[in-house]
Design an enzyme around this catalytic site. Structure first.
Site, PDB file in Angstrom:
ATOM      1  N   ASN A   1       0.814  -1.199   0.000  1.00 17.54           N
ATOM      2  CA  ASN A   1       0.000   0.000   0.000  1.00 17.54           C
ATOM      3  C   ASN A   1       0.863   1.271   0.000  1.00 17.54           C
ATOM      4  OD1 ASN A   1      -1.886   2.017   0.412  1.00 17.54           O
ATOM      5  ND2 ASN A   1      -3.111   0.831   1.841  1.00 17.54           N
ATOM      6  N   ASP A   2       1.410   1.622   1.133  1.00 18.31           N
ATOM      7  CA  ASP A   2       2.134   2.891   1.225  1.00 18.31           C
ATOM      8  C   ASP A   2       3.334   2.957   0.283  1.00 18.31           C
ATOM      9  OD1 ASP A   2       0.390   3.764   3.178  1.00 18.31           O
ATOM     10  OD2 ASP A   2       1.556   2.842   4.782  1.00 18.31           O
ATOM     11  N   VAL A   3       3.964   1.808   0.018  1.00 16.23           N
ATOM     12  CA  VAL A   3       5.188   1.820  -0.795  1.00 16.23           C
ATOM     13  C   VAL A   3       4.903   2.069  -2.278  1.00 16.23           C
ATOM     14  CG1 VAL A   3       6.423   0.336   0.807  1.00 16.23           C
ATOM     15  CG2 VAL A   3       5.212  -0.676  -1.121  1.00 16.23           C
ATOM     16  N   VAL A   4       3.623   2.110  -2.656  1.00 14.49           N
ATOM     17  CA  VAL A   4       3.283   2.436  -4.045  1.00 14.49           C
ATOM     18  C   VAL A   4       2.373   3.663  -4.101  1.00 14.49           C
ATOM     19  CG1 VAL A   4       3.579   0.124  -4.994  1.00 14.49           C
ATOM     20  CG2 VAL A   4       1.381   0.758  -3.998  1.00 14.49           C
TER      21      VAL A   4
ATOM     22  N   SER B   1      -0.541   2.274   7.587  1.00 11.55           N
ATOM     23  CA  SER B   1      -0.237   3.571   8.183  1.00 11.55           C
ATOM     24  C   SER B   1      -1.475   4.448   8.267  1.00 11.55           C
ATOM     25  CB  SER B   1       0.838   4.274   7.372  1.00 11.55           C
ATOM     26  OG  SER B   1       0.336   4.551   6.087  1.00 11.55           O
TER      27      SER B   1
END
Lengths: 98, 470
Positions: free
Chosen positions: B395-398, B436
């Site tokens: 999720n957050d890493v993209v 997050s």
């Protein structure tokens, strides 16, 4: 036995060694290496053993036993999980080579 | 013939020297995939050597010897069984647990020294106390980290003025530490045994209070930090005990762990101070305010057809894949696509999974060869030429907001540019936010389709769909 200044030299050289050993590690090995370094500080076991061996009261024996149990857990657990992780890299590498 | 005491002393010290050398060589070998397994065995040999020699020559009474052997057996067997059983996905919290145990052991050594008091010089007492403090914080902090990752503690405890409470605990601990070092005959109130006990209680409390507010997303950095701290504590106690193996091994780990912590924090574009004091991790909903639009669902059969007729697919695995234990299924899907003539790559974000390299461990477990796996710098330019970016439980890493949206809490974090791919398929359990708690702009892009479901089930459906399309 270990003089104060000598101990400082040992601290310094060991710190540089630790930094150098890790600094060229590929990202894929970060978790196994963290686990491996976690195993290495399991050497606290020998210290806990010496502390318990010299214990001469119930209080010190109780603390010593707790210390040795915890230290043995650190050393043995650290070794087992590190070896398990690293073994997988070997098998993956072999598959790639064949 | 009995060896004389000085012979025993020399023999013990030489075995510690050999153990320290084996540790360093072992760590060195662990830093390359080909020699890694032999590395941990070298270090293991060093550990066995040091332990056996210590056991043989430490000169304990038979009662104490019995206690030592019994305690080693209890701790060792429990750790052996738990270490063999734990699933690969749960590795981070097991490392946290074993690390905490090491910190606790260092603190126990310090406690024994400090309760004895007067036998040592001032410098020894100070170093014992500092090591005991660090070890205690690492012990209780690591246990909290373990409990959080294991799901035993699901809430992050936060309240106004928390930093000041922690600061107050720290100051009280330092004050108690002063009383401990001053010694029982200083005439100060509490000095002596009460001060020692309160000193440790207060140190343990600080570790708990420091770790409770930290969100799950930051835990790997925290575990790495506590790993370094335990190393340091072991090094300090090694000095107190005149034990060169402990000094060297502890300090090497302290330095290596510090570097590793920096690398991890850098990969998340966060400073260590930020991790420890900013209560990031699951707080802000403000960051998601900029995301508008709706998520568009896709059926597995349609997604499978799309993938089967692609030229190039980049798979982005995240923690959701690890939770669902889907790494074997994903490799099966990748092999199937490769058989269809599709070029398949795996893109790994430095903090994918729960720690740097954790995702590589999981993919290696499934048998994915190294050369299909690329890290962020290698793969980011390739997303533009990819027909499909398949996001599995990441999720957050993209999240492109990290590049574009200054108000986003993750702005500036290096991300995988999955939004540059012609099509994006996201496998996700539901419509909610990620770990997050930040909305993801990628999910509402025009070229993005959502495939809802557990990663394992969804990938199985994709495999069926690709087979049907072939």
């Amino acid at each position: 036995m270990i003089d104060g200044v000598i101990a400082l030299y040992i601290f310094m050289l060991a710190a540089f060694t630790g930094y150098e050993v890790i600094s060229r590690v590929p990202v894929i090995l970060h978790t196994p290496l963290m686990s491996g370094s976690n195993f290495v500080h399991g050497i606290v076991l020998v210290g806990a053993m010496v502390a318990l061996a010299a214990a001469d009261s119930t209080l010190l024996r109780v603390i010593g036993v707790i210390g040795v149990i915890l230290a043995a857990g650190n050393a043995v657990g650290g070794y087992v999980v590190t070896e398990r992780m690293l073994k997988m890299f070997v098998s993956a590498g072999k598959k790639q080579g064949s | 013939m009995m060896p004389s005491p000085s012979d025993v002393q020399t023999l013990t010290q030489l075995s510690y020297l050999a153990a320290a050398a084996l540790f360093i060589l072992g760590l060195k070998r662990m830093s390359s995939p080909r020699t890694a397994v032999s590395g941990v065995r070298w270090a293991g040999a060093g550990m066995v050597l040091a332990t056996v020699v210590t056991l043989a020559f430490m000169g304990a009474s038979s009662f104490n010897l019995l206690l030592v052997i019994g305690a080693i057996a209890v701790g060792g067997i429990l750790a052996w069984v738990s270490g063999k059983r734990v699933a690969m996905t749960d590795m981070p919290q097991m490392i946290a647990l074993y690390n905490g145990m090491g910190g606790g052991a260092a603190a126990a050594i310090a406690a024994v020294q400090l309760y004895r008091g007067g036998e040592h010089g001032l410098v020894h007492l100070i170093i014992a106390a500092v090591g005991g403090f660090i070890g205690s914080v690492s012990f209780s902090g690591s246990l909290i980290a373990f409990a959080k990752l294991q799901g035993l503690i699901t809430k992050s405890v936060r309240f106004g003025g928390q930093k000041f409470v922690n600061l107050a605990i720290l100051l009280v601990t330092l004050g108690l530490g002063f009383l401990v070092v001053a010694g029982a005959d200083s005439g100060l109130p509490l000095a002596g045994l009460p001060a020692v006990s309160l000193f440790f209680a207060s140190s343990l409390l600080l570790g708990i209070a420091m770790t409770l507010p930290i969100g799950g997303a930051d835990m790997p950095v925290v575990i790495s930090l506590y790993n370094a701290l335990t190393g340091l504590a072991v090094g300090f106690e090694g000095f107190v005990l005149d034990n060169a193996a402990m000094i060297i091994a502890g300090t090497v780990v302290g330095a290596a762990g510090t570097l590793l912590t920096q690398l991890m924090a850098k990969a998340m574009n966060r400073s260590l101070g930020n991790v420890l004091f900013s209560n990031f991790g699951e707080s802000s909903s403000a960051g998601g305010a900029g995301v508008t639009g709706s998520q568009k669902a896709i059926e597995a059969s349609d997604a499978g057809v799309m993938m089967a007729y692609s030229q190039k697919i980049i798979i982005v695995p995240g923690y959701g894949l690890a939770v669902a234990q889907a790494q074997h299924k994903v490799w099966e899907l990748a092999q199937l696509l490769i058989d269809h003539g599709v070029k398949v790559r795996f893109a790994i974000h430095p903090v994918a999974g729960r720690m740097p390299g954790h995702m590589n461990v999981l993919l290696a477990e499934a048998g994915v060869p190294y050369d299909l796996i690329s890290d962020l710098d290698e793969i980011n330019a390739e997303f533009e030429t990819a027909d499909v970016a398949l996001i599995i439980g990441a999720n957050d890493v993209v999240n492109p907001d990290a590049r574009a949206n200054r108000s986003s809490p993750i702005f500036g974090m290096p991300i995988l540019n999955a939004d540059k791919a012609k099509n994006v398929i996201v496998i996700k359990r539901g419509q909610g936010q990620g770990f997050s708690g930040i909305d993801n702009a990628l999910f509402v892009l025009d070229q993005t389709r959502m495939l809802y479901g557990d990663a394992q089930a969804a990938v199985s459906q994709l495999i069926q769909a690709v087979k049907a399309a072939g």
